[in-house]
Design a protein around this motif. Structure first.
Motif, PDB file in Angstrom:
ATOM      1  N   THR A  63      32.370 -66.804 -28.210  1.00 12.84           N
ATOM      2  CA  THR A  63      33.485 -66.623 -29.155  1.00 12.84           C
ATOM      3  C   THR A  63      34.437 -67.811 -29.157  1.00 12.84           C
ATOM      4  O   THR A  63      35.295 -67.915 -30.049  1.00 12.84           O
ATOM      5  CB  THR A  63      34.290 -65.344 -28.828  1.00 12.84           C
ATOM      6  N   LEU A  64      34.319 -68.707 -28.181  1.00 15.38           N
ATOM      7  CA  LEU A  64      35.296 -69.783 -28.045  1.00 15.38           C
ATOM      8  C   LEU A  64      35.190 -70.812 -29.167  1.00 15.38           C
ATOM      9  O   LEU A  64      36.209 -71.200 -29.756  1.00 15.38           O
ATOM     10  CB  LEU A  64      35.140 -70.470 -26.689  1.00 15.38           C
ATOM     11  N   ALA A  65      33.981 -71.271 -29.463  1.00 15.97           N
ATOM     12  CA  ALA A  65      33.823 -72.324 -30.481  1.00 15.97           C
ATOM     13  C   ALA A  65      34.326 -71.875 -31.857  1.00 15.97           C
ATOM     14  O   ALA A  65      35.098 -72.608 -32.492  1.00 15.97           O
ATOM     15  CB  ALA A  65      32.365 -72.779 -30.555  1.00 15.97           C
ATOM     16  N   PRO A  66      33.951 -70.691 -32.353  1.00 17.55           N
ATOM     17  CA  PRO A  66      34.485 -70.268 -33.646  1.00 17.55           C
ATOM     18  C   PRO A  66      36.007 -70.117 -33.641  1.00 17.55           C
ATOM     19  O   PRO A  66      36.680 -70.450 -34.627  1.00 17.55           O
ATOM     20  CB  PRO A  66      33.802 -68.920 -33.898  1.00 17.55           C
ATOM     21  N   ALA A  67      36.555 -69.622 -32.522  1.00 20.30           N
ATOM     22  CA  ALA A  67      37.999 -69.418 -32.440  1.00 20.30           C
ATOM     23  C   ALA A  67      38.762 -70.735 -32.448  1.00 20.30           C
ATOM     24  O   ALA A  67      39.876 -70.823 -32.973  1.00 20.30           O
ATOM     25  CB  ALA A  67      38.346 -68.618 -31.187  1.00 20.30           C
ATOM     26  N   LEU A  68      38.174 -71.770 -31.859  1.00 24.30           N
ATOM     27  CA  LEU A  68      38.866 -73.052 -31.710  1.00 24.30           C
ATOM     28  C   LEU A  68      38.592 -74.018 -32.865  1.00 24.30           C
ATOM     29  O   LEU A  68      39.199 -75.093 -32.928  1.00 24.30           O
ATOM     30  CB  LEU A  68      38.462 -73.706 -30.387  1.00 24.30           C
ATOM     31  N   GLU A  69      37.760 -73.637 -33.784  1.00 29.16           N
ATOM     32  CA  GLU A  69      37.457 -74.517 -34.913  1.00 29.16           C
ATOM     33  C   GLU A  69      38.714 -74.762 -35.759  1.00 29.16           C
ATOM     34  O   GLU A  69      39.387 -73.825 -36.179  1.00 29.16           O
ATOM     35  CB  GLU A  69      36.372 -73.888 -35.790  1.00 29.16           C
ATOM     36  N   GLY A  70      39.036 -76.029 -35.956  1.00 31.86           N
ATOM     37  CA  GLY A  70      40.181 -76.377 -36.786  1.00 31.86           C
ATOM     38  C   GLY A  70      41.534 -76.241 -36.110  1.00 31.86           C
ATOM     39  O   GLY A  70      42.573 -76.385 -36.751  1.00 31.86           O
ATOM     40  N   ILE A  71      41.552 -75.983 -34.799  1.00 30.94           N
ATOM     41  CA  ILE A  71      42.808 -75.810 -34.064  1.00 30.94           C
ATOM     42  C   ILE A  71      43.315 -77.171 -33.577  1.00 30.94           C
ATOM     43  O   ILE A  71      42.553 -77.967 -33.024  1.00 30.94           O
ATOM     44  CB  ILE A  71      42.619 -74.858 -32.869  1.00 30.94           C
ATOM     45  N   ASP A  72      44.602 -77.421 -33.781  1.00 36.59           N
ATOM     46  CA  ASP A  72      45.219 -78.675 -33.343  1.00 36.59           C
ATOM     47  C   ASP A  72      45.960 -78.545 -32.012  1.00 36.59           C
ATOM     48  O   ASP A  72      45.975 -79.479 -31.207  1.00 36.59           O
ATOM     49  CB  ASP A  72      46.219 -79.156 -34.405  1.00 36.59           C
ATOM     50  N   ARG A  73      46.596 -77.386 -31.796  1.00 35.84           N
ATOM     51  CA  ARG A  73      47.385 -77.156 -30.589  1.00 35.84           C
ATOM     52  C   ARG A  73      47.107 -75.728 -30.129  1.00 35.84           C
ATOM     53  O   ARG A  73      46.863 -74.851 -30.959  1.00 35.84           O
ATOM     54  CB  ARG A  73      48.888 -77.318 -30.859  1.00 35.84           C
ATOM     55  N   ALA A  74      47.201 -75.488 -28.822  1.00 37.85           N
ATOM     56  CA  ALA A  74      46.906 -74.148 -28.325  1.00 37.85           C
ATOM     57  C   ALA A  74      47.757 -73.816 -27.111  1.00 37.85           C
ATOM     58  O   ALA A  74      48.066 -74.682 -26.286  1.00 37.85           O
ATOM     59  CB  ALA A  74      45.424 -74.020 -27.970  1.00 37.85           C
ATOM     60  N   LEU A  75      48.114 -72.539 -27.016  1.00 34.57           N
ATOM     61  CA  LEU A  75      48.733 -71.980 -25.813  1.00 34.57           C
ATOM     62  C   LEU A  75      47.647 -71.275 -25.017  1.00 34.57           C
ATOM     63  O   LEU A  75      46.981 -70.372 -25.528  1.00 34.57           O
ATOM     64  CB  LEU A  75      49.827 -70.973 -26.199  1.00 34.57           C
ATOM     65  N   LEU A  76      47.463 -71.694 -23.765  1.00 39.29           N
ATOM     66  CA  LEU A  76      46.444 -71.113 -22.897  1.00 39.29           C
ATOM     67  C   LEU A  76      47.103 -70.151 -21.915  1.00 39.29           C
ATOM     68  O   LEU A  76      47.871 -70.561 -21.048  1.00 39.29           O
ATOM     69  CB  LEU A  76      45.695 -72.215 -22.149  1.00 39.29           C
ATOM     70  N   VAL A  77      46.798 -68.865 -22.082  1.00 35.94           N
ATOM     71  CA  VAL A  77      47.315 -67.809 -21.205  1.00 35.94           C
ATOM     72  C   VAL A  77      46.131 -66.995 -20.716  1.00 35.94           C
ATOM     73  O   VAL A  77      45.390 -66.429 -21.526  1.00 35.94           O
ATOM     74  CB  VAL A  77      48.291 -66.879 -21.952  1.00 35.94           C
ATOM     75  N   THR A  78      45.929 -66.936 -19.413  1.00 38.73           N
ATOM     76  CA  THR A  78      44.819 -66.157 -18.851  1.00 38.73           C
ATOM     77  C   THR A  78      45.362 -64.967 -18.076  1.00 38.73           C
ATOM     78  O   THR A  78      46.553 -64.885 -17.773  1.00 38.73           O
ATOM     79  CB  THR A  78      43.954 -67.027 -17.928  1.00 38.73           C
ATOM     80  N   GLY A  79      44.464 -64.049 -17.713  1.00 38.31           N
ATOM     81  CA  GLY A  79      44.866 -62.831 -17.026  1.00 38.31           C
ATOM     82  C   GLY A  79      44.964 -63.003 -15.525  1.00 38.31           C
ATOM     83  O   GLY A  79      44.683 -64.072 -14.971  1.00 38.31           O
TER      84      GLY A  79
END
Length: 295
Positions: free
Chosen positions: A63-79
């Motif tokens: 699911t990561l590649a489709p979700a990140l397609e076209g993304i310029d900036r991201a907030l990474l929050v893990t459990g």
């Protein structure tokens, strides 16, 4: 020629920090917001607000590649599990392949030389982000004030009694909403906040101090009942929590109570410069959540 409008992905959008970060960015028209959710059901509240969503599950790497397609900036929050190490690496690797430019990482407390397990895990993630060549902003919040509302779904203050595990040690606190305000600024203005590690802690109190503040402001008696960190582990095991992570938290509490963690009482003067406002302190937090604490 129109300028590019950056697309910003918020992971953890259904959680506290991710959700608060997203709300802080909603009104900004200079970016396109995207909320990462694990299911179509969880997407519905965002879709109803006109917020774009993508299906992304850290444990489903496809699911990561489709979700990140076209993304310029991201907030990474893990459990709160040891899986955060594997999850973060997979996310960072795919973000690099997808052309993400700036990562804002929600980490944990501590100086660079910390040996508290889960704090150190987050610092490994920080280093991997840097090694991967991203523009980055690292967030290191001190203890969340929200832990006094609940921890892992368990109420922390019941009938005026705070049951916690750090002895009489005073340490640094931050309101989770303030962490989200910093995250939002780092996502909006990466050029201003690139390369920064922001430690976020603005009020030093022990649990006994906090009980006294509650008593004074709410007009009811509150007291702190110091428990053994062993009780915490038993409670977390009964709640079905992931124990590799929670054993690190037990070590944190044990060493905190013994006064063996350097720097836990440090506060920082970066908040107003980043956000243009003053940080929430314990008096503010108690007033804001008085209905939750009152009994």
């Amino acid at each position: 020629m129109t300028s590019h409008k950056p697309t910003v992905l918020i992971t953890g959008a259904t959680g506290q920090i991710g959700g608060d970060t997203l709300r802080n960015l909603l009104a900004d028209k200079t970016i396109t917001l995207v909320a990462a959710v694990r299911s179509h059901a969880k997407a519905q509240p965002f879709t109803a607000q006109g917020i774009r969503t993508v299906i992304m599950d850290f444990d489903q790497e496809h699911t990561l590649a489709p979700a990140l397609e076209g993304i310029d900036r991201a907030l990474l929050v893990t459990g709160y599990t040891v899986d955060m190490l594997r999850q973060s690496k997979a996310f960072i690797d795919q973000a690099k392949k997808s052309g993400v430019q700036h990562l804002v990482h929600l980490g944990a407390c501590g100086r660079d030389d910390t040996t508290i397990g889960h704090w150190a895990w987050h610092q490994f993630v920080e280093r991997y982000i840097e090694w991967s060549g991203f523009s980055f902003t690292h967030l290191r919040p001190e203890c969340f004030m929200q832990n006094l509302l609940s921890y892992d779904g368990t109420r922390a203050v019941i009938n005026g009694v705070i049951e916690q595990y750090t002895g009489d040690t005073r340490f640094s606190w931050v309101d989770g909403e303030d962490v989200a305000r910093v995250a939002a600024q780092a996502l909006l203005h990466p050029q201003k906040h690139a390369g920064q590690t922001y430690r976020l802690g603005y009020d030093v109190q022990s649990y006994g101090d906090i009980a006294a503040i509650m008593t004074r402001l709410l007009g009811q008696p509150f007291r702190y009942d110091a428990q053994s960190p062993d009780v915490f582990v038993q409670n977390m095991r009964a709640a079905g929590a992931e124990m590799a992570y929670m054993t690190c938290v037990q070590d944190n509490f044990t060493r905190m109570a013994a006064g063996q963690i350097p720097g836990v009482e440090e506060t920082f003067d970066n908040f107003s410069q980043i956000t243009g406002r003053q940080p929430v302190r314990w008096e503010d937090f108690v007033q804001k959540h008085r209905k939750v604490f009152a009994y």
